[in-house]
Design an enzyme around this catalytic site. Structure first.
Site, short mmCIF file in Angstrom:
data_model
loop_
_atom_site.label_atom_id
_atom_site.label_comp_id
_atom_site.label_asym_id
_atom_site.label_seq_id
_atom_site.Cartn_x
_atom_site.Cartn_y
_atom_site.Cartn_z
N HIS A 242 -76.29 55.50 80.57
CA HIS A 242 -74.87 55.55 80.21
C HIS A 242 -74.64 56.40 78.95
O HIS A 242 -74.39 55.87 77.87
CB HIS A 242 -74.38 54.11 80.02
CG HIS A 242 -72.91 53.97 79.73
ND1 HIS A 242 -71.96 54.89 80.13
CD2 HIS A 242 -72.23 52.97 79.09
CE1 HIS A 242 -70.77 54.48 79.73
NE2 HIS A 242 -70.89 53.34 79.10
N CYS B 161 -77.60 44.76 80.28
CA CYS B 161 -76.92 45.81 79.49
C CYS B 161 -77.26 47.20 80.01
O CYS B 161 -78.41 47.46 80.39
CB CYS B 161 -77.37 45.76 78.03
SG CYS B 161 -77.14 44.17 77.23
N SER B 162 -76.28 48.10 79.97
CA SER B 162 -76.60 49.51 80.15
C SER B 162 -77.31 49.97 78.89
O SER B 162 -77.13 49.39 77.82
CB SER B 162 -75.32 50.32 80.38
OG SER B 162 -74.44 50.16 79.27
N LYS C 158 -76.37 50.73 84.61
CA LYS C 158 -77.52 49.89 84.29
C LYS C 158 -78.85 50.63 84.51
O LYS C 158 -79.73 50.59 83.66
CB LYS C 158 -77.50 48.61 85.16
CG LYS C 158 -78.72 47.71 84.99
CD LYS C 158 -78.72 47.10 83.62
CE LYS C 158 -80.06 46.77 83.03
NZ LYS C 158 -80.89 47.89 82.58
N CYS D 216 -65.61 55.37 76.91
CA CYS D 216 -66.60 55.60 77.98
C CYS D 216 -65.96 56.22 79.22
O CYS D 216 -66.64 56.53 80.20
CB CYS D 216 -67.31 54.30 78.36
SG CYS D 216 -68.10 53.51 76.95
N ILE E 141 -78.85 52.92 75.94
CA ILE E 141 -78.41 54.04 75.09
C ILE E 141 -79.05 55.29 75.70
O ILE E 141 -80.28 55.32 75.89
CB ILE E 141 -78.91 53.83 73.64
CG1 ILE E 141 -78.42 52.48 73.08
CG2 ILE E 141 -78.55 54.99 72.73
CD1 ILE E 141 -76.92 52.35 72.93
N1 COA Z 1 -82.17 47.77 79.96
C1 COA Z 1 -83.50 47.70 80.15
N2 COA Z 1 -84.40 48.07 79.21
C2 COA Z 1 -83.91 48.54 78.05
C3 COA Z 1 -82.52 48.64 77.79
C4 COA Z 1 -81.65 48.23 78.80
N3 COA Z 1 -80.32 48.29 78.63
N4 COA Z 1 -82.34 49.13 76.54
C5 COA Z 1 -83.57 49.35 76.02
N5 COA Z 1 -84.51 48.99 76.93
C6 COA Z 1 -85.96 49.00 76.76
C7 COA Z 1 -86.46 50.33 76.20
O1 COA Z 1 -86.81 51.19 77.28
C8 COA Z 1 -87.66 49.88 75.42
O2 COA Z 1 -88.73 49.66 76.33
P1 COA Z 1 -90.25 49.99 75.91
O3 COA Z 1 -90.53 49.12 74.71
O4 COA Z 1 -91.01 49.64 77.14
O5 COA Z 1 -90.23 51.45 75.57
C9 COA Z 1 -87.26 48.53 74.86
O6 COA Z 1 -86.25 48.03 75.76
C10 COA Z 1 -86.70 48.56 73.46
O7 COA Z 1 -85.75 49.62 73.39
P2 COA Z 1 -84.75 49.77 72.17
O8 COA Z 1 -84.09 51.12 72.29
O9 COA Z 1 -85.46 49.45 70.88
O10 COA Z 1 -83.68 48.66 72.48
P3 COA Z 1 -82.58 48.07 71.52
O11 COA Z 1 -82.92 46.65 71.30
O12 COA Z 1 -82.38 48.96 70.33
O13 COA Z 1 -81.26 48.21 72.40
C11 COA Z 1 -79.52 47.18 73.61
C12 COA Z 1 -81.02 47.36 73.48
C13 COA Z 1 -79.24 46.34 74.85
C14 COA Z 1 -78.94 46.47 72.38
C15 COA Z 1 -78.86 48.59 73.76
O14 COA Z 1 -79.38 49.21 74.92
C16 COA Z 1 -77.35 48.51 73.86
O15 COA Z 1 -76.67 48.40 72.85
N6 COA Z 1 -76.77 48.59 75.08
C17 COA Z 1 -75.35 48.50 75.27
C18 COA Z 1 -74.73 49.87 75.13
C19 COA Z 1 -73.22 49.80 75.12
O16 COA Z 1 -72.63 48.91 74.54
N7 COA Z 1 -72.56 50.79 75.75
C20 COA Z 1 -71.13 50.84 75.81
C21 COA Z 1 -70.66 49.88 76.83
S1 COA Z 1 -68.94 49.64 76.84
#
Ligand code: COA
Length: 391
Positions: free
Chosen positions: A335, A209-210, A331, A86, A212
Site C-alpha cells: 500500500h 494491517c497493510s 494487505k 490514500c 509500509i
Molecule cells: N503484514 C505482514 N508483515 C508485515 C507487515 C504487515 N502489514 N508490516 C511489516 N511486516 C513484517 C516485515 O516484513 C518484517 O518482517 P521480517 O522481520 O521477516 O523482515 C517485520 O514484519 C517487521 O517489519 P517492520 O517494518 O519493522 O514493522 P513495523 O512494526 O514497523 O510496522 C505496522 C508494522 C503494522 C505498524 C506497519 O506496517 C503499519 O503501520 N501499517 C499500517 C499502514 C497504514 O496505516 N496505512 C494507511 C492505512 S489508512
C-alpha cells in the site's frame, strides 16, 4: 460530444521496501511498464495526472507533477499532482478522465507514487496521520491502526464479527498476492500465522494491517476512438464518483459504517447503469482486514454483518461467487498510499480484458468490475465502474 474515457495500459514498478530505488526511479519504471502495456511511445502522452499523498513528509520532495514529467523524460507536458490521502490516485484518475471526456486531450498518463520506507516506522505513522483530523484526533494519539481497531471493535460488538472472519480476509488476500509477481508479500499465510502475529491495536494484529510500501503505478487513459484504433483489448470507464466525508471519527454516528463509500458506490453505479450484483470483480481498500468487511457492506454486496461469514465461506475468493482483491489487495500487494488507487484500476484492467496472469485470472472471465479506493477513515472515497472490451 462527451467522450467515454478508456484505459488501454497498466504498469507498476516493483512494490516493497525498494531501498535502491528513488521515487523518481519508481515513477520511471511504472511509466515504462505502462507504455509497454499500451503499446505506445512515451512522447505520445499529452498530460500527466499523478496521485501523491505526502511525499514531502516521506522524502522531502514536492512539486510532484513536474518531478514525474521529468522522471518520464517528457518535461513540457501539463503535469499535475493530486492529493486525497490514500485515494490520491483516484483523484488523479478522475482528472485524467475529465481531460478525455471533455476532449481536451486524447492520451493521458494517470498514476500514483509513494516512497514510504525512507523514514522510520514512527516517521511513517506520523506522515500517514497527516491524513486524519490533526487537532482533535491525530495529535491525541489516534493513529490509523487505532482508528480502524475502534471500527473493528464496534463491528464485532454490533454485528457479531469474529477473529476468524478477519483472519479469513488476510489469508485470502495473501493467497492472491502469492500469485502476483508485483506484490510486496508473495506468500501464503495460515490462520495460525495471522492469529499469532503481534498485536498492533487490539483487535488488529500485524497480519490485519497493510504494510509500509514503496511503489508507483500508472494507467494510460484515452478516448474510445483511440482505444478502438489500436485494435487491442481495453476497458471503458462506465461510472465514477469521488465523495468526501466528515474528518472526525468521533462524530460518526456508527463507527463501523462508511457513509462516503455508500454514496460513492451509488453515484458510480447509477452513472454506469449497473447494480452492485453485476460486479464480477472487485478491488477494494483493505488497508486493514476490517476495512474489507466494512466496505463490502457499505457497497451493498452484503447486508451488515454478512461480509465476514461470506469471506469465511470462500465467496470472495478468486474462484468464489464475488471475487474480491484478486491482486492480493493492500494487505498482500502492498500500500504505497498515493499509488494504490491506480493499481486497483490496473488489476481490473487485467481481469476485465482477460489479460491477467493465468494463475490469478478470475475463472468466470469477468467483463464488469468496480474499484473502491478510500482515503483516511473514509473521508475521501473514489469508486470506479469499468467494462472490458475484449478483442
Ligand atoms: N503484514 C505482514 N508483515 C508485515 C507487515 C504487515 N502489514 N508490516 C511489516 N511486516 C513484517 C516485515 O516484513 C518484517 O518482517 P521480517 O522481520 O521477516 O523482515 C517485520 O514484519 C517487521 O517489519 P517492520 O517494518 O519493522 O514493522 P513495523 O512494526 O514497523 O510496522 C505496522 C508494522 C503494522 C505498524 C506497519 O506496517 C503499519 O503501520 N501499517 C499500517 C499502514 C497504514 O496505516 N496505512 C494507511 C492505512 S489508512
Amino acid at each position: 460530444m462527451s467522450q467515454v474515457p478508456c484505459v488501454i495500459g497498466f504498469g507498476m514498478s516493483p512494490w516493497g521496501s525498494e531501498w535502491k530505488l528513488s521515487a523518481r526511479d519508481l515513477i520511471a519504471k511504472a511509466a515504462r511498464e505502462t507504455i509497454k502495456s499500451a503499446g505506445i511511445g512515451m512522447k505520445e502522452i499529452e498530460a500527466i495526472h499523478i496521485g501523491a499523498m505526502t511525499t514531502g513528509m516521506f522524502t522531502g520532495q514536492e512539486n510532484i507533477g513536474a518531478y514525474a514529467a521529468d522522471a518520464m523524460g517528457i518535461p513540457g507536458v501539463p503535469a499535475s499532482r493530486h492529493e486525497g490521502a490514500c485515494a490520491s490516485a483516484s483523484v488523479a484518475f478522475n482528472a485524467a478522465c475529465d481531460d478525455i471526456a471533455s476532449g481536451r486531450h486524447k492520451m493521458v498518463w494517470s498514476g500514483g507514487i509513494e516512497k514510504m520506507t525512507d523514514v522510520s516506522g514512527d516517521g511513517a505513522t506520523a506522515a500517514l496521520a497527516a491524513a486524519s483530523e490533526r487537532e482533535f484526533e491525530a495529535d491525541q494519539g489516534a493513529t490509523f491502526p487505532l482508528m480502524y481497531a475502534l471500527m473493528a471493535k464496534s463491528h464485532m460488538a454490533a454485528l457479531g464479527t469474529t477473529r476468524e472472519m478477519l483472519t479469513a480476509v488476510a489469508v485470502k488476500n495473501h493467497r492472491n498476492a502469492s500469485k502476483n509477481p508485483h506484490a510486496q508479500f508473495q506468500m501464503e499465510v495460515t490462520p495460525k500465522i495471522v492469529e499469532s502475529s503481534i498485536m498492533v491495536a487490539d483487535p488488529l494484529r500485524l497480519f490485519d494491517c497493510s504494510p509500509i510500501t514503496d511503489g508507483s503505478a500508472g494507467l494510460i487513459v484515452v478516448s474510445e476512438d483511440v482505444a478502438k484504433s489500436l485494435g487491442k483489448p481495453y476497458v471503458r470507464v462506465l461510472g465514477r464518483a469521488l465523495v468526501s466525508d466528515q474528518m472526525f471519527l468521533h462524530r460518526r454516528k456508527v463507527l463501523h459504517e462508511m457513509p462516503g463509500a455508500v454514496k460513492a458506490t451509488k453515484h458510480a453505479l447509477d452513472e454506469a447503469g449497473k447494480k452492485i450484483t453485476d460486479m464480477q470483480a472487485i478491488e477494494l481498500h483493505d488497508c486493514f482486514t476490517i476495512a474489507e468487511l466494512m466496505l463490502l457492506e457499505a457497497m451493498g454486496l452484503y447486508e451488515p454483518g454478512k461480509a465476514g461469514p461470506a469471506t469465511v465461506d470462500g465467496k470472495t475468493a478468486i474462484e468464489g461467487e464475488s471475487p474480491v482483491n484478486s491482486s492480493g489487495g493492500l494487505k498482500g500487494k502492498g500500500h504505497p498510499v498515493g499509488a494504490t488507487g491506480a493499481a486497483q484500476i490496473g488489476e481490473l484492467f487485467l481481469q476485465l480484458t482477460g489479460t491477467a496472469p493465468t494463475e490469478r485470472q478470475i475463472p468466470k472471465d469477468p467483463t464488469v468490475g468496480m474499484a473502491m479506493n478510500v482515503g483516511g477513515i473514509g473521508t475521501m472515497c473514489g469508486a470506479t465502474v469499468l467494462e472490458g472490451v475484449r478483442k
